[in-house]
Each structure stands twice: as structure tokens, then as C-alpha cells.
Design an enzyme around this catalytic site. Structure first.
Site, PDB file in Angstrom:
ATOM      1  N   SER A   1    -122.604  26.800  35.404  1.00 52.61           N
ATOM      2  CA  SER A   1    -123.433  25.635  35.495  1.00 52.61           C
ATOM      3  C   SER A   1    -123.574  24.477  34.545  1.00 52.61           C
ATOM      4  O   SER A   1    -123.872  23.436  34.644  1.00 52.61           O
ATOM      5  CB  SER A   1    -124.960  25.965  36.048  1.00 52.61           C
TER       6      SER A   1
ATOM      7  N   SER B   1    -122.981  30.720  33.113  1.00 52.27           N
ATOM      8  CA  SER B   1    -122.935  29.471  33.166  1.00 52.27           C
ATOM      9  C   SER B   1    -122.511  28.851  31.784  1.00 52.27           C
ATOM     10  O   SER B   1    -122.375  27.668  31.681  1.00 52.27           O
ATOM     11  CB  SER B   1    -124.351  28.917  33.463  1.00 52.27           C
TER      12      SER B   1
ATOM     13  N   LYS C   1    -128.310  20.065  28.133  1.00 50.06           N
ATOM     14  CA  LYS C   1    -128.226  20.158  29.801  1.00 50.06           C
ATOM     15  C   LYS C   1    -129.469  19.769  30.505  1.00 50.06           C
ATOM     16  O   LYS C   1    -130.309  19.557  29.866  1.00 50.06           O
ATOM     17  CB  LYS C   1    -127.900  21.678  29.779  1.00 50.06           C
TER      18      LYS C   1
END
Length: 481
Positions: free
Chosen positions: A150, A174, A73
Site C-alpha cells: 500500500s 506494504s 504516507k
């Protein structure tokens, strides 16, 4: 490599060990899919084939996943190998001088990262549409829908078959939100099980932690085993485990006391598809011999969400202030609307207010702990609606300048995602399980949570559900054979 899509991470690793494929073969397959599929979904950033090739040529560790391609990420998981932008135009291509603990452990497992994945700016959203990436990240199941946030880029990339698993993180849902939106398995472990150091002591008052999105339960289990445990000087220590996550997948839980909620925790209606997904999961659990009872905890949810919002606002402002201090100039006007709103809210929160917010979150955690004295797991939807349309929660929208309204106001994120943050506040484990697709072909995840430290039981239950209703072969039609 024609059968790349037929294997999870564990299966690809087995092919490497058997000598049937090489790590370069697997990387070739992943890069080919990235070139073919990423333009439509916009999920990858900072791709660097040369770094990945060099890892292979230097010799890979004999870990759980030798030679398996991987994605990390675009926030956290710090390393000199790949720059990080945090989804923001004020931190483009930031590099760190040494590996974070989690990245070092991923490398020790033999994984071969080759890119990062998109996020909303500073990871403060349930959709992934950061201006820094030139456009929204899209859901492979329907390009007009969000893959969530996210960790939306990770969810989209795994759902599109670029890799069978990817890194994510979860401070308010997330990992579980993208897992739900993308038809994947997403597990948020008990607080502090995955290390944050050395670049962070805690995320968002201890509410945020790293994890993974995968197509199989056993991959998440093996990834957690490879990366779990406190690092040097960790401020929190996780509850002790009796065995390993992978061992837990080979066990089946005894008859569990299951609390079922097909409304929000406050008792409000959710979208019929989300209620139907939860009821179907309840029927499956009952068929597996578990005792299901419709109920919900009586907890102070809205005060906790107000406190959560304040803590996240302060965390965002702290990150922005650190960049401004390093660069010696004000940068807020370069942020998107939501991040600007978060910083503006933080300006109005005193130190005493922040400590009060932490205490409110901790009190909520005690309320949730009391609820799990009577039940082993709590089953709800992950979201109150199917995946949102692109643009609905875009961070550039002017009405989102009020961060509290963006999160908690009418039509805000909390109405859309009223379930997940409860487990970040409590520090308890929770997972999104892909058991249902609606008539539009969109995945609808089911959330199952448990008491702190009951991670192994939760993982065993996930494996039981996967056995009873396999989901691995469920793929977006555009990527199915």
C-alpha cells in the site's frame, strides 16, 4: 541543484552540515522534481510548501538528516502539519491535534516533510489506485505497471527521484511490495520496533508497522535508529538490540545458514523472472561465503492467510465505523468495492471468530520461529510475478466485492503476493533487496527474512549485498541522465 539526484539522504544531510547547500536549496530541488515528475505518476497528495518552509525558518534540529526533504504516507504518521485522507473519499483532509510519536521523531531527525503519498483505500491493497486521488499511481519504471501497495506513492516518488527516501508502513507486505516493484530497499523490522502511538495501540492485531523505502541501506538504517523504540504505553516491546542499525551496516555477517525457496512456500511455481532473481541472489550469497540450501518451511500458510484476511477486514470495518460515528451518518456506500467487501466480511465475524484468528496467526508465528532454529535467513521472491499491470487489482472492480475472494480466491492478491504476509503474522523482520531487473527493465525484488530480533544481522547482510552489487545508480530511464 544539479547534483541532488547523486546523493542519498545521508549524503544530502552531509552537504547541509558542510554548508555546501541550504535546506531551502534541497526543498527547491525536491519541489521542482515533484512539479515535473508527479503528474505522470500521481504519487503526492496534501503538498504544502509553506509548512515545509516554516519548519526550516523556525530552525531544524541537529538530527541525522538536517534539512533533507521527506514524504509521509497518507495513513498514520499523524500530525497537525499535514492532513491525512487514508486514500478514502470518506476521510478527506482529516487533521490530528498533536504529533504521533513517529512523526515527532522524524521531525527531531531534522527532516523536512512537504507532502503525503498515495495509498489504496485504508491501505488494504497491493496496488495503489484509490479513487480519492483521481486516478492510479503509476510505476516510474513503466507507467502501465503498478508501483505496488500500500506504500505505492512512496515507492513511486522515491523511484522517480523526487526524494531519496520516504515513509511507509507494512501490514502484509506494504513496504516490501513497493520496494520490489520500484527497485528500492525496503525493510520491515521486528514487531513493535517502530511506535504506533498515541493514536493507535496496534495495527491489524499487531501485524502492521511503520518503516521506510530508500535508495540506500544506510538511509533505512539511520531512519530506523532515529524512530525506533517503544513510545509511552506501548502494548508491545521489541526485542532488545545490541547496537544500532547504522553500526550494523559497518559490520559483515559471519557465514550464514541460508534457506532458499524459488517456488511459493506451498511449493507452487512462480514467474520465471522471480525465480531467476532469487537464484541470482542465492549465487551472490554463496559467493560471499554463505551456505545456501534449497528448502522451505512446512507451515500452515492458508489458515494463517484466512485469519489475516479476517483481521484486516475487521480493522477496516473498525476504521469506517469510527468515521461514521463521528459524522453521524452511514458512509459505506461511498467506499470503493474492496473496502465495502471488507466491511461486509467483518459483519459476519464474531468476537470469538476474531480471537480464533489472532490465535491462528500466533500459532503460525511459532511455526516460523521453529523454522529459524535451523536457518539464519530465508530467501524467496517478494512477489510471484513482476509488477502487475494497472487496473488488474483496481479496488473499483465489481468482482472484488467479496473481500476474501479478492485476497485469497483464484486470480486474487495471494496468488500474486504469496510471501510477504508471513512475516507480518510472525512479527519477524524481512526486507526486499533490489538485485535484479528483467529483460523488460522492471525491478524484481528478493525477500530475505530472519528470526525475530535478528534485525541487526539482516541489516548487515543488506549492506554486504549492496557492497557486492550496488544498486543506487539504477534509475528509471526517463529520469536518468
Amino acid at each position: 541543484m544539479r547534483d541532488y539526484d547523486d546523493h542519498d539522504m545521508t549524503g544530502l544531510a552531509a552537504l547541509v552540515r558542510a554548508g555546501d547547500v541550504t535546506p531551502h536549496d534541497l526543498l527547491d530541488a525536491a519541489l521542482a522534481r515533484a512539479a515535473d515528475r508527479n503528474p505522470a505518476i500521481n504519487a503526492l497528495v496534501h503538498q504544502d510548501e509553506d509548512v515545509a518552509r516554516q519548519m526550516i525558518d523556525d530552525g531544524l534540529p541537529e538530527g541525522s538528516f538536517p534539512g533533507v526533504p521527506f514524504l509521509i504516507k497518507d495513513i498514520g504518521c499523524e500530525t497537525p502539519d499535514f492532513p491525512v485522507s487514508n486514500g478514502s473519499r470518506i476521510t478527506p483532509g482529516t487533521r490530528y491535534p498533536e504529533h504521533s510519536s513517529i512523526y515527532a521523531r522524524l521531525r527531531a531527525a531534522g527532516l523536512v516533510p512537504f507532502a503525503r503519498t498515495t495509498i489504496p483505500e485504508f491501505a488494504i491493497g497491493s496496488v495503489t489506485e484509490a479513487a480519492a486521488y483521481g486516478g492510479p499511481t503509476r510505476n516510474p519504471w513503466n507507467l502501465d505497471r503498478t508501483p505496488g501497495g500500500s506504500s505505492g506513492g512512496s515507492g513511486a516518488a522515491v523511484a522517480a527521484g523526487i526524494v531519496p527516501g520516504a515513509h511507509g508502513s507494512d501490514g502484509g507486505g506494504s513496504i516490501r511490495i513497493p520496494a520490489s516493484c520500484c527497485g528500492l530497499f525496503g525493510f520491515k523490522a521486528s514487531r513493535a520496533l517502530i511506535p504506533d502511538g498515541p493514536y493507535a495501540g496496534e495495527g491489524w492485531g499487531g501485524m502492521a508497522m511503520d518503516g521506510f523505502l530508500t535508495r540506500s541501506v544506510r538511509d533505512t538504517a539511520a531512519l530506523l535508529d532515529a524512530t525506533g523504540g517503544p513510545d509511552l504505553g506501548a502494548p508491545y516491546y521489541p526485542p532488545p538490540m545490541r547496537g544500532t542499525f547504522l553500526q550494523a551496516t559497518g559490520q559483515r555477517p559471519k557465514s550464514l545458514r541460508i534457506a532458499l525457496c524459488t517456488t511459493t512456500i506451498a511449493g507452487e511455481k512462480v514467474h520465471p523472472d522471480c525465480a531467476a532473481a532469487t537464484m541470482q541472489a542465492a549465487t551472490l550469497l554463496a559467493d560471499l561465503g554463505h551456505h545456501v540450501e534449497e528448502t522451505r518451511p512446512h507451515v500452515d500458510l492458508m489458515p494463517m492467510m484466512q485469519a489475516w484476511t479476517w483481521i484486516v477486514a475487521c480493522g477496516t470495518a473498525s476504521a469506517v465505523r469510527a468515521v461514521e460515528h463521528k459524522r453521524g451518518e452511514p458512509l459505506r456506500d461511498q467506499l470503493e468495492t474492496v473496502a465495502q467487501g471488507a466491511c461486509a466480511l467483518a459483519d459476519r465475524i464474531s468476537g470469538a471468530d476474531y480471537l480464533d484468528a489472532l490465535n491462528t496467526v500466533h500459532d503460525f508465528g511459532r511455526q516460523m520461529a521453529a523454522f529459524f532454529q535451523s536457518y539464519d535467513v530465508f530467501v524467496t521472491p517478494v512477489l510471484a510475478e513482476p509488477p502487475a499491470e494497472i487496473g488488474r487489482f483496481a479496488h473499483s472492480r465489481p468482482e472484488f466485492a467479496d473481500f476474501a475472494a479478492y485476497r485469497l480466491g483464484p486470480g486474487g492478491v495471494f496468488e500474486y503476493s504469496p510471501f510477504t504476509a508471513a512475516y507480518n503474522a510472525s512479527g519477524q523482520p524481512a526486507m526486499s533487496v533490489p538485485l535484479y531487473w528483467n529483460t523488460d527493465g522492471l525491478p524484481i525484488g528478493v525477500q530475505i527474512g530472519a528470526a525475530s530480533g535478528r534485525d541487526e544481522m539482516l541489516m548487515s547482510l543488506a549492506a554486504q549485498l549492496e557492497d557486492a552489487q550496488p544498486w543506487f545508480d539504477g534509475k528509471p530511464p526517463r529520469y536518468s541522465r
